[in-house]
Enzyme design. Sequence first.
Site, short mmCIF file in Angstrom:
data_model
loop_
_atom_site.label_atom_id
_atom_site.label_comp_id
_atom_site.label_asym_id
_atom_site.label_seq_id
_atom_site.Cartn_x
_atom_site.Cartn_y
_atom_site.Cartn_z
N CYS A 100 -75.13 43.91 43.43
CA CYS A 100 -74.15 44.49 43.55
C CYS A 100 -73.02 43.92 42.51
O CYS A 100 -73.13 43.45 41.51
CB CYS A 100 -73.50 44.80 44.75
SG CYS A 100 -72.09 45.73 45.03
N HIS A 115 -78.01 51.57 48.05
CA HIS A 115 -77.20 50.50 47.76
C HIS A 115 -77.83 49.51 48.76
O HIS A 115 -77.93 48.31 48.07
CB HIS A 115 -75.68 50.74 47.80
CG HIS A 115 -75.15 49.65 46.96
ND1 HIS A 115 -74.93 49.51 45.60
CD2 HIS A 115 -74.56 48.53 47.92
CE1 HIS A 115 -74.13 48.50 45.43
NE2 HIS A 115 -73.85 47.76 46.69
N ASP A 124 -78.03 55.82 45.40
CA ASP A 124 -77.05 54.97 45.31
C ASP A 124 -75.59 55.58 45.20
O ASP A 124 -75.21 56.10 44.07
CB ASP A 124 -77.15 53.73 44.43
CG ASP A 124 -76.05 52.59 44.65
OD1 ASP A 124 -75.05 52.73 45.47
OD2 ASP A 124 -76.35 51.46 44.05
#
Length: 362
Positions: free
Chosen positions: A152, A336, A307
């Site tokens: 991320c 995600h 995502d």
Amino acid sequence: MKNLMTKEYENFIEMVPEEYQQMFRRLKSVTQVLLKDAEPEVGPTPKEVIWTRNKTKLYRYISEQPKKHKTPLLLIYALINKPYIMDLTKGGSLVEYLVNRGFDVYLLEWGTPGIEDKNMKLDDYIMDFIPRAVRKVLRKSNADAVSILGYCMGGTITSIFAALHPELPIRNLVFMTTPFDFEDTGLYGAMLDEQHFDIDKLVQTYGNIPPEMIDFGNKLLKPMANIYGPYVSLYDRAENESFVTSFKLLQKWLNDGVPFPGESYRQWIREFYQKNKLIKGELIIRGRQVKLEKITANVLNLSGEIDNIAPPHQVEALMNRISSKDKQYINLPVGHTSIAFGSKASKITYPTIGDWLEERSN
């Protein structure tokens, strides 16, 4: 709710049709999970602290198995939430998987910032914390190069670090659902539009941005699915022990956020979401221009098909900016979070990363 749990009521339930008995069992299970069950244990892989700076800790994971690969691996997560999503539970842990495959694994945990950390900038993490952690990893493992996995936002700051530190021996870079291009951020773009979103006022008011605010913003991308969906799923699958266990683990992690240092948050929103400076080559960190083409390490760049936080187009954009000769982009059938935890992560993500690193870590 207490009356529903009386023995008399249970006796009555036994006399009603099976479909109503099932509803009662599910309701009882949901009540147990939400109101009575203890929080699950997380981060089961043994580790030791080998370096600290301010709130930040550098861990080395401990294993009785001999190390099979010369190149150590450093994991870097975002400044929000906690990094144990990569080591959530035994049998469902990226860390455990990599340690068991013979990698020397380290984790940089940023810690929980206090109000005294409100002036911490991304510059500080990128130019001070990560370089020192990398050097410590190299010394501790007696290695001549390092691999880094950024997840991320942790991947975004890792890319900036790598671009600004060509003198450090970074052999491999793995990015997991990492946003690089912020031109089209969907609903984030609408919510964070500088015409309506006063980032300066927000930072001035809060100092550090509360984790609840960030979590709520993420949930607004799909409010019904994100706010109510998990509880509907819990009711529907309340008799599935495996699902209930995963639900409790994920909810613990999702509700265990940390404040976002104010100045870092100001940079993250303004420089990335509002100005898209990284991919344009306009980002300045501590007086130095960030040029992604300075990255020459081997790169594995992973996105998730479903995502919503870092959609594939934001992730893939890195590929035509870097100078790496060995670079690979893969769009996995995950989201995600499910890129790091869950059945697809165990079956797809972990082996993809492990196999790729194994070929490049000796």
